[in-house]
Enzyme design. Structure first.
Site, short mmCIF file in Angstrom:
data_model
loop_
_atom_site.label_atom_id
_atom_site.label_comp_id
_atom_site.label_asym_id
_atom_site.label_seq_id
_atom_site.Cartn_x
_atom_site.Cartn_y
_atom_site.Cartn_z
N ASP A 1 40.11 31.83 40.16
CA ASP A 1 41.68 32.96 41.05
C ASP A 1 42.73 31.53 40.91
OD1 ASP A 1 43.13 34.60 42.19
OD2 ASP A 1 42.91 33.82 43.79
N ASP B 1 39.23 38.89 45.39
CA ASP B 1 39.05 38.66 43.76
C ASP B 1 37.26 39.52 44.37
OD1 ASP B 1 41.49 37.20 42.17
OD2 ASP B 1 40.39 35.99 44.33
N ASP C 1 39.10 33.58 46.73
CA ASP C 1 39.17 33.66 48.04
C ASP C 1 38.47 34.66 48.57
OD1 ASP C 1 40.60 36.39 47.63
OD2 ASP C 1 42.57 35.50 47.86
#
Length: 635
Positions: A318, A524, A520
């Site tokens: 991410d 996600d 995190d």
């Protein structure tokens, strides 16, 4: 002096041996209770081999002692006693090594405080930690352990969080600005220099420390797939050894060997083949590996996660909060006035920050934070108004000021298109906030979610490990490309919705890849769950600890490379242990069976076989303990 001579007084000699052996047999009684039970249930194990081998030695000795032909040469009481003593000594060494291997758990348990200082109606009182509840206000003095997870409501100090993150430098904790929530503190961390007053959020089993302990314990107790393979092999191995021992006895009987020789070879086979080393090969390595990781802020949820990590060939990351800081920062100020540029930049930031003081938008807060960082004194404003989707406006020193995006500027007839002179100065990936004073454009303040300083090094480490690195973000392509360029990532998926992220993970898995997802743990979550190994960064929040297979307690991507290298080292250590455990038996059993004797080779006494078996177990443990010296990257 001749009362106990074996040549003249074999009965007394044998009885003394029996009496000396009985306490040892009692000490090793578990071998018989467990070994016979597993044999009756048709699941023989190492205890079965020890029980049968020593029982054969004692039984044959009793036959010689009380039989019709009394013969001191047929006494093997000392053999059974020494075998059990050596195996118990080996188990003692293993237990000591296991306790050393689980030092991570012990050190974490020691961090749990026993008492806390409660503040109620201005008075302090010392109470048991068991009486602390969420919402209580506690005082933490310098040198004291923070008793529970909470938020700072008064005071300022530096807190040593090395037990949580592995980071040796203390972290500043203080009350939040403008009455907002203060810094979060974690139970078990050390308050170093100031007095903190905290409001408790989580206590006892819900604290971050307790959850970390549970994660490490679960990882150390769980069985990895490679351990189940070892169990299956051991399930076949023990019956095979029993058959080999039977053939050994029959073979030497047919060759005309004496009863003592037959017993010696048979017992030696049973004893030397005890699969202690095989049983220890996997769990001790996993225990040391997970414990070493925990001491450096790397938590594996379970043993399968530790094993799966070594197979990863693709890492999907991410962007926001993982590769980047996760919050926008002012990177550049561009003014229309180019003569007194520095002064004009300061004035532009002052005005924009003054207007944005009442805004809750992340970009507005970033402007105010930059002004506070520069210690700027902000002017008074009036008639503040937030315009959703456009920006804000207010009156300052008699001038109407607009702060916002190009759409706001166009709507207020400040400009129809961004002036070319400004547009050329705006780098790709930056977010411009335009400022207009008195109906005229004064300039633009550029913001960006900057890449973490260690991100580029971390990506290089991943690539050196042979991993394909992919960025997955919901942000716009230009912002993603700017971060990718700074960090060295070449493959990007931008503008992806949270529900679409897991589909992209599936696409890489469909190609046969083993995919690790780093995020995190909140936005996600679907992708973390879909991946082969979900890796969460952060300070150990509830969602992070419950979502990921691996948790990095320090916000440093370089720890991911450390975690993957540790996983590979642990699996390599397990394979070494299994190789030596099997190799030991492959070499030892034929020697114990006496196959080399007809060719002039040595015979192996049962006591020496027991010593060799104990030594093999200790060698496996010592090899696993080498993981405690695993070399982490110098972060």
């Amino acid at each position: 002096p001749n009362w106990f001579a074996p040549e003249t007084e074999p009965l007394r000699y044998g009885l003394i041996q029996l009496l000396l052996t009985l306490p040892v047999l009692w000490a090793g009684r578990d071998f018989y209770t467990k070994g016979i039970s597993t044999l009756l249930h048709r699941t023989p194990n190492m205890d079965t081999l020890v029980a049968m081998g020593t029982a054969a030695a004692v039984g044959f000795s009793l036959w010689n002692l009380f039989g019709t032909q009394l013969n001191a040469e047929g006494f093997y009481f000392e053999t059974a006693g020494v075998i059990i003593a050596l195996i118990l000594m080996g188990k003692s060494l293993e237990a000591k090594s296991r306790s050393r291997a689980s030092a991570a758990i012990s050190s974490l348990l020691k961090l749990r405080p026993k008492e806390a200082v409660l503040v109620h109606e201005g008075k302090e009182s010392s109470i048991s930690i068991d009486l602390v509840h969420p919402g209580d206000v506690l005082r933490v003095r310098p040198g004291s352990i923070v008793p529970a997870d909470g938020i700072v409501v008064e005071g300022s100090s530096f807190v040593d969080e090395s037990m949580l993150t592995g980071e040796p430098l203390p972290v500043e904790k203080t009350v939040g600005d403008h009455g907002s929530s203060g810094s979060e503190v974690t139970g078990g961390t050390l308050n170093t220099n100031g007095v903190l007053t905290i409001r408790v959020q989580r206590v006892r089993g819900e604290t971050t420390l307790s959850r970390i302990i549970r994660l490490v314990e679960n990882a150390q107790l769980a069985k990895a797939p490679v351990a189940r393979l070892a169990d299956q092999v051991a399930g076949v191995f023990v019956p095979v050894v029993l058959v080999i021992a039977a053939f050994t006895g029959v073979g030497w009987w047919l060759s005309g060997a004496s009863a003592n020789e037959i017993l010696g070879y048979t017992v030696a086979v049973l004893v030397i083949a005890c699969p202690c080393a095989l049983g220890l090969a996997t769990p001790i390595a996993i225990m040391v590996g997970t414990g070493t990781g925990a001491q450096h802020g790397i938590l594996f949820r379970n043993a399968p996660a530790l094993e799966a990590a070594h197979r990863l060939d693709t890492l999907i990351l991410d962007k926001t909060g993982t590769l980047t800081e996760g919050r926008p920062k002012v990177t550049q100020i561009i003014t229309v006035d180019t003569k007194n540029q520095k002064q004009a930049q300061t004035e532009l930031l002052k005005l924009a920050s003054a207007v944005e003081q009442g805004s809750e938008h992340p970009l507005g807060r970033a402007l105010v934070a930059e002004a506070e960082k520069q210690n700027l004194e902000l002017p008074q404003i009036s008639e503040f108004e937030a315009q959703t989707g456009f920006g804000v406006k207010a009156v300052c020193n008699g001038n109407l000021i607009f702060v916002g995006n190009p759409a706001l500027m166009r709507r207020e007839n400040i400009f129809t298109e961004v002036p070319e002179t400004l547009e050329k100065l705006i780098p790709s990936g930056s977010t411009p906030v335009f400022v207009a004073v008195g109906g005229k454009l004064s300039g633009s303040i550029l913001l960006a979610d900057e890449a973490r300083p260690e991100s580029a090094e971390a990506i290089q480490n991943f690539q050196e490990l042979g991993l394909e690195v992919v960025m997955l973000t919901g942000d716009q392509k230009t912002s993603a490309e700017a971060v990718a360029e700074k960090t060295g990532i070449t493959k990007i998926h931008a503008g992806v919705l949270p529900e679409e992220k897991s589909k992209i993970v599936k696409q890489y898995q469909a190609r046969g890849g083993h995919v690790g997802m780093i995020g995190d743990g909140i936005n996600d979550a679907p992708a973390l769950a879909q991946s082969d190994v979900g890796i969460a960064m952060g300070s150990g929040t509830d969602v992070v600890l419950e979502t990921a297979d691996m948790v990095l307690m320090k916000n440093d991507l370089r720890q991911v490379a450390d975690a993957l290298r540790l996983s590979r080292a642990t699996l390599r250590n397990i394979h070494q242990n299994l190789f030596w455990a099997f190799g030991y038996n492959v070499v030892g059993i034929p020697i114990a069976a006496g196959l080399l004797v007809p060719f002039g080779g040595p015979a192996l006494h049962p006591m020496l076989a027991a010593g060799a078996m104990a030594l093999s177990s200790v060698s496996v443990v010592m090899n696993s303990l080498r993981l405690r010296g695993f070399s982490f990257f110098k972060n």
